[in-house]
Design a protein around this motif. Structure first.
Motif, PDB file in Angstrom:
ATOM      1  N   GLU A  23     -27.688  22.323  83.310  1.00 54.21           N
ATOM      2  CA  GLU A  23     -29.085  22.684  83.071  1.00 54.21           C
ATOM      3  C   GLU A  23     -30.035  21.750  83.808  1.00 54.21           C
ATOM      4  O   GLU A  23     -31.113  22.171  84.246  1.00 54.21           O
ATOM      5  CB  GLU A  23     -29.382  22.690  81.574  1.00 54.21           C
ATOM      6  CG  GLU A  23     -28.679  23.823  80.839  1.00 54.21           C
ATOM      7  CD  GLU A  23     -29.171  24.005  79.412  1.00 54.21           C
ATOM      8  OE1 GLU A  23     -30.198  23.374  79.055  1.00 54.21           O
ATOM      9  OE2 GLU A  23     -28.538  24.759  78.667  1.00 54.21           O
ATOM     10  N   LYS A  24     -29.639  20.495  83.961  1.00 50.52           N
ATOM     11  CA  LYS A  24     -30.477  19.552  84.703  1.00 50.52           C
ATOM     12  C   LYS A  24     -30.546  19.938  86.182  1.00 50.52           C
ATOM     13  O   LYS A  24     -31.597  19.786  86.823  1.00 50.52           O
ATOM     14  CB  LYS A  24     -29.923  18.132  84.537  1.00 50.52           C
ATOM     15  CG  LYS A  24     -29.945  17.629  83.098  1.00 50.52           C
ATOM     16  CD  LYS A  24     -29.333  16.245  82.982  1.00 50.52           C
ATOM     17  CE  LYS A  24     -29.199  15.805  81.538  1.00 50.52           C
ATOM     18  NZ  LYS A  24     -30.489  15.685  80.863  1.00 50.52           N
ATOM     19  N   ASN A  76     -37.898  22.701  89.976  1.00 55.08           N
ATOM     20  CA  ASN A  76     -38.871  21.693  90.414  1.00 55.08           C
ATOM     21  C   ASN A  76     -39.085  21.711  91.923  1.00 55.08           C
ATOM     22  O   ASN A  76     -40.188  21.436  92.403  1.00 55.08           O
ATOM     23  CB  ASN A  76     -38.416  20.296  89.986  1.00 55.08           C
ATOM     24  CG  ASN A  76     -38.380  20.116  88.483  1.00 55.08           C
ATOM     25  OD1 ASN A  76     -38.947  20.913  87.738  1.00 55.08           O
ATOM     26  ND2 ASN A  76     -37.710  19.052  88.029  1.00 55.08           N
ATOM     27  N   GLN A 120     -32.905  22.906  86.418  1.00 55.87           N
ATOM     28  CA  GLN A 120     -34.302  22.477  86.305  1.00 55.87           C
ATOM     29  C   GLN A 120     -34.779  21.814  87.589  1.00 55.87           C
ATOM     30  O   GLN A 120     -35.923  22.013  88.012  1.00 55.87           O
ATOM     31  CB  GLN A 120     -34.453  21.507  85.125  1.00 55.87           C
ATOM     32  CG  GLN A 120     -35.893  21.089  84.856  1.00 55.87           C
ATOM     33  CD  GLN A 120     -36.808  22.268  84.558  1.00 55.87           C
ATOM     34  OE1 GLN A 120     -36.504  23.102  83.699  1.00 55.87           O
ATOM     35  NE2 GLN A 120     -37.924  22.354  85.274  1.00 55.87           N
TER      36      GLN A 120
END
Length: 377
Positions: free
Chosen positions: A305-306, A313, A309
């Motif tokens: 999930e990081k 970004n 994300q």
């Protein structure tokens, strides 16, 4: 220049899948105490099973070169005889010895006649570098075919006797659990196995995969070493190699155990990964929405999930539904992971002609990244 196609894919996973509850029995208990870090790491990485080249009696069943040999031999059929391999390119981060090279040892087990060999060194990207060497050889017309492999046999590196000194302060985990990641976590993530691709200059087989392009990026000019073995990391960040230590210090300092600077990993692996992804797809005019299947090699679902994300970004979001992973079933097989992942996707029956597949492989050793875009033909 020739076109290059992956016309056949194989994998070899040794013995039977090992569950989370069986891992410590296989690898050994350190200092007579069950690992406090194991539960933390497994909860984060969400790996359920993995494979070890260790039988139920604790005996080694294969070395790395033998695992690779098994994967290569699964490529043989009426269209590829053993002595028809023109190039053997083998990547790994866990060779069985320093010399001879890994590919030389694989070739020795294959006994398939004279052929060119190539052994890229490194960590996870070594498998992709092996693929790129084969890709360029076939594309340039130097060879008509190439067999490229990625493999790991890290179970022998993960056994308890290797880590006794490294984990003698395990009781501090309760005070600072991040030490589980620094000292212990690789034991509960890494897996054994091998994968192989057959590359040819003609689109043979049921659904050949055309390699459109490959790209690689290193950030070693900016960042110090993050994952390392055969060295000790000094306060300055300099890696002092095993060869500069007296031999009696090799075991006392666990110089040959794999280690990870987790703080450095967390700060950089995703940011640099998406930065390099942007460079690769922008160079070739590919938009995120053009990618039907995104195959990211990640070491742990902790990062999934990081990573997503970070894509948001940096405005290169690839939708969740286009991601394909098998980490939970096979574990982190390092240089072999992308081969084993693509083999499962190709065998799934999901692929259709025209589909675009993006292979994405990071390497935390000193932050390198490799990419390949494939088209289903």
């Amino acid at each position: 220049m020739k076109e290059v196609y992956i016309t056949k894919i194989s994998k070899f996973l040794p013995n039977r899948p090992i569950s989370n509850d069986e891992m410590e029995e296989k690898l050994g208990i350190i200092d007579g105490k069950s690992s406090k870090g194991r539960r933390i790491v497994l909860r984060n990485n969400q790996i359920k099973t993995r494979y070890y080249a260790i039988d139920d009696n604790g005996n080694n069943t294969h070395n790395n070169a033998q695992l690779t040999k098994e994967a290569v031999e699964k490529l043989y059929d009426d269209n590829l005889k053993p002595n028809e391999i023109e190039l053997l390119s083998c990547g790994t981060s866990s060779p069985d010895q320093i010399l001879p090279s890994h590919a030389a040892m694989v070739h020795g087990f294959l006994k398939n006649g004279n052929t060119e060999i190539n052994s890229p060194s490194g960590a996870c990207c070594s498998g992709m570098n092996a693929l790129k060497y084969g890709f360029l050889a076939v594309k340039s017309g130097q060879t008509k075919n190439a067999v490229c492999t990625g493999s790991e046999r890290t179970s022998s590196w993960m056994k308890s006797d290797t880590f006794e000194e490294e984990l003698k302060y395990l009781n501090t985990l309760e005070e600072n659990p991040i030490l589980a990641f620094n000292k212990d976590f690789l034991r509960w993530m890494l897996s054994d196995g091998a994968g192989a691709f057959l590359l040819e200059n003609e689109p043979k087989g049921d659904l050949p995969l055309k390699i459109e392009w490959m790209e690689g990026y290193s950030y070693a000019h900016e960042l110090e070493a993050c994952m390392y073995a055969g060295a000790d990391k000094l306060e300055s960040g300099f890696l002092k190699p095993w060869s500069e230590y007296p031999s009696d210090q090799w075991s006392k300092k666990s110089l040959f155990a794999m280690k990870q600077d987790v703080k450095l990993l967390g700060e950089n692996i995703l940011v640099k990964g998406v930065d390099s992804l942007k460079m690769a797809i922008e160079k070739h005019g590919v938009k995120p929405e053009d990618i039907d299947y995104y195959l990211p090699h990640i070491s742990s679902y902790y990062f999934k999930e990081k990573l997503y994300q970070e894509m948001i970004n940096q405005n290169v979001e690839i939708p969740w539904e286009n991601w394909f992973m098998n980490l939970s079933k096979v574990g982190n097989v390092g240089a072999a992971s992308i081969y084993i992942m693509l083999e499962e996707l190709a065998s799934s029956g999901k692929l259709k002609k025209g589909n675009k597949i993006l292979l994405s492989v990071p390497e935390s050793a000193r932050f390198a990244y490799a990419y390949a875009l494939l088209t289903v033909c």
